[in-house]
Design a protein around this motif. Sequence first.
Motif, short mmCIF file in Angstrom:
data_model
loop_
_atom_site.label_atom_id
_atom_site.label_comp_id
_atom_site.label_asym_id
_atom_site.label_seq_id
_atom_site.Cartn_x
_atom_site.Cartn_y
_atom_site.Cartn_z
N TYR A 165 44.49 45.46 45.94
CA TYR A 165 44.21 44.99 44.58
C TYR A 165 42.97 44.10 44.57
O TYR A 165 42.11 44.20 43.69
CB TYR A 165 45.41 44.23 44.04
CG TYR A 165 45.31 43.87 42.57
CD1 TYR A 165 45.83 44.73 41.60
CD2 TYR A 165 44.72 42.68 42.16
CE1 TYR A 165 45.74 44.42 40.25
CE2 TYR A 165 44.63 42.36 40.82
CZ TYR A 165 45.15 43.23 39.86
OH TYR A 165 45.05 42.91 38.54
N TYR A 166 42.88 43.23 45.55
CA TYR A 166 41.73 42.32 45.64
C TYR A 166 40.44 43.10 45.88
O TYR A 166 39.42 42.87 45.21
CB TYR A 166 41.95 41.31 46.77
CG TYR A 166 40.72 40.47 47.06
CD1 TYR A 166 40.35 39.43 46.21
CD2 TYR A 166 39.92 40.75 48.17
CE1 TYR A 166 39.21 38.67 46.47
CE2 TYR A 166 38.79 39.99 48.44
CZ TYR A 166 38.43 38.95 47.58
OH TYR A 166 37.30 38.21 47.83
N LEU A 167 40.49 44.05 46.83
CA LEU A 167 39.29 44.83 47.16
C LEU A 167 38.85 45.70 46.00
O LEU A 167 37.65 45.77 45.67
CB LEU A 167 39.55 45.69 48.41
CG LEU A 167 39.77 44.93 49.72
CD1 LEU A 167 40.13 45.89 50.84
CD2 LEU A 167 38.52 44.12 50.09
N GLY B 157 39.46 45.08 42.98
CA GLY B 157 39.04 44.18 41.92
C GLY B 157 37.59 43.78 42.02
O GLY B 157 36.98 43.31 41.05
N LEU B 158 37.00 43.97 43.20
CA LEU B 158 35.58 43.67 43.39
C LEU B 158 34.69 44.76 42.81
O LEU B 158 33.47 44.61 42.74
CB LEU B 158 35.28 43.50 44.89
CG LEU B 158 36.03 42.36 45.61
CD1 LEU B 158 35.72 42.37 47.09
CD2 LEU B 158 35.69 41.01 44.99
N THR B 159 35.30 45.87 42.42
CA THR B 159 34.57 46.99 41.82
C THR B 159 34.85 47.01 40.32
O THR B 159 35.56 46.15 39.80
CB THR B 159 34.99 48.32 42.45
OG1 THR B 159 36.35 48.63 42.06
CG2 THR B 159 34.95 48.25 43.98
N ASP B 160 34.33 48.03 39.64
CA ASP B 160 34.60 48.17 38.20
C ASP B 160 35.69 49.20 37.94
O ASP B 160 35.65 49.96 36.98
CB ASP B 160 33.31 48.57 37.46
CG ASP B 160 32.72 49.87 38.01
OD1 ASP B 160 33.21 50.33 39.06
OD2 ASP B 160 31.78 50.40 37.40
N ASP B 161 36.69 49.23 38.83
CA ASP B 161 37.80 50.17 38.71
C ASP B 161 38.50 49.99 37.37
O ASP B 161 39.04 48.92 37.07
CB ASP B 161 38.80 49.92 39.85
CG ASP B 161 39.86 51.00 39.95
OD1 ASP B 161 40.12 51.67 38.93
OD2 ASP B 161 40.42 51.19 41.04
N LEU C 75 42.77 49.41 37.76
CA LEU C 75 42.99 48.57 38.93
C LEU C 75 44.45 48.52 39.36
O LEU C 75 44.78 48.70 40.54
CB LEU C 75 42.47 47.16 38.65
CG LEU C 75 42.64 46.12 39.77
CD1 LEU C 75 41.94 46.58 41.03
CD2 LEU C 75 42.12 44.77 39.31
N SER D 218 45.52 50.57 42.81
CA SER D 218 45.92 49.75 43.95
C SER D 218 47.38 50.02 44.32
O SER D 218 47.74 50.06 45.50
CB SER D 218 45.73 48.26 43.65
OG SER D 218 46.46 47.86 42.50
#
Length: 257
Positions: free
Chosen positions: A168-170, A172-176, A179, A183
């Motif tokens: 989820y954190y990783l 979250g660093l994108t524009d998914d 999310l 995740s």
Amino acid sequence: MFESYKRVLTNLPEYSKNIFRKGYFKWLLGQVKGWSKISYALLVVNFILQVYILATTLMGSPSPELLWGAIFGFIGSNLAVLTVCGISNLSPIQGWAAACSAVFIILSAAIAHNYANIVEQLVYFFALDLFCILDPQWNEDIHVESFKSWLDWIKYIIFFVVAWGIVYYLFGLTDDPSLFWDSLTLALALTGSLLELNLKKEQYVVWILGNITAIFLWFSSFQLGTASPALFVTYMIFFINSLQGAYNWNKLSHKSK
């Protein structure tokens, strides 16, 4: 929990010799025999549905993007159904079928911009498929195991929660745009892969949940017009197979006691 990985990596030179031994592929193809009638029916039904979907797509003058997505989806979907049917019947062919299907599903998912599914397939390939291909316990001496106590549930639930948090954190660093679902899907894939490699019948609790989330993701992509319906249909087949697999593995776990 991670003993299978340690065993395969420790004995990698020895185990790798068993892959391309004389008569290996003849033996591998023979592992499709003796499956349940439901599994054979799922293979045939999926193939017919995939042919229909591909033919419908081709007749609709699709864009190059959708055309290649449909072709890759067709191949990947049929191999993927062969994989899950192999798992439910404890057949070693599932490792190779899964590895090949991952390639085509990744290509189809890339065209559909379903990046979570790409990561999921990469996880399957490196964390599960390769190890199932190499592990003798998934080739010569297959015995279904089950949790011995509630402590086993806690260990795998903790693994799932930690995996979900990291993913989820990783993501979250994108524009998914999805999310939560993306995740969740990957965390379930990681947990299910670990359970399957360890030959635990409880894996089907995770696979069923994963099938449901994947159906939601692909249906969403299909509604947006960015994906062929091929893989959506495949995950519906997966769901039915998971119910069959849960029954088979549960029955075999009782016999092994």
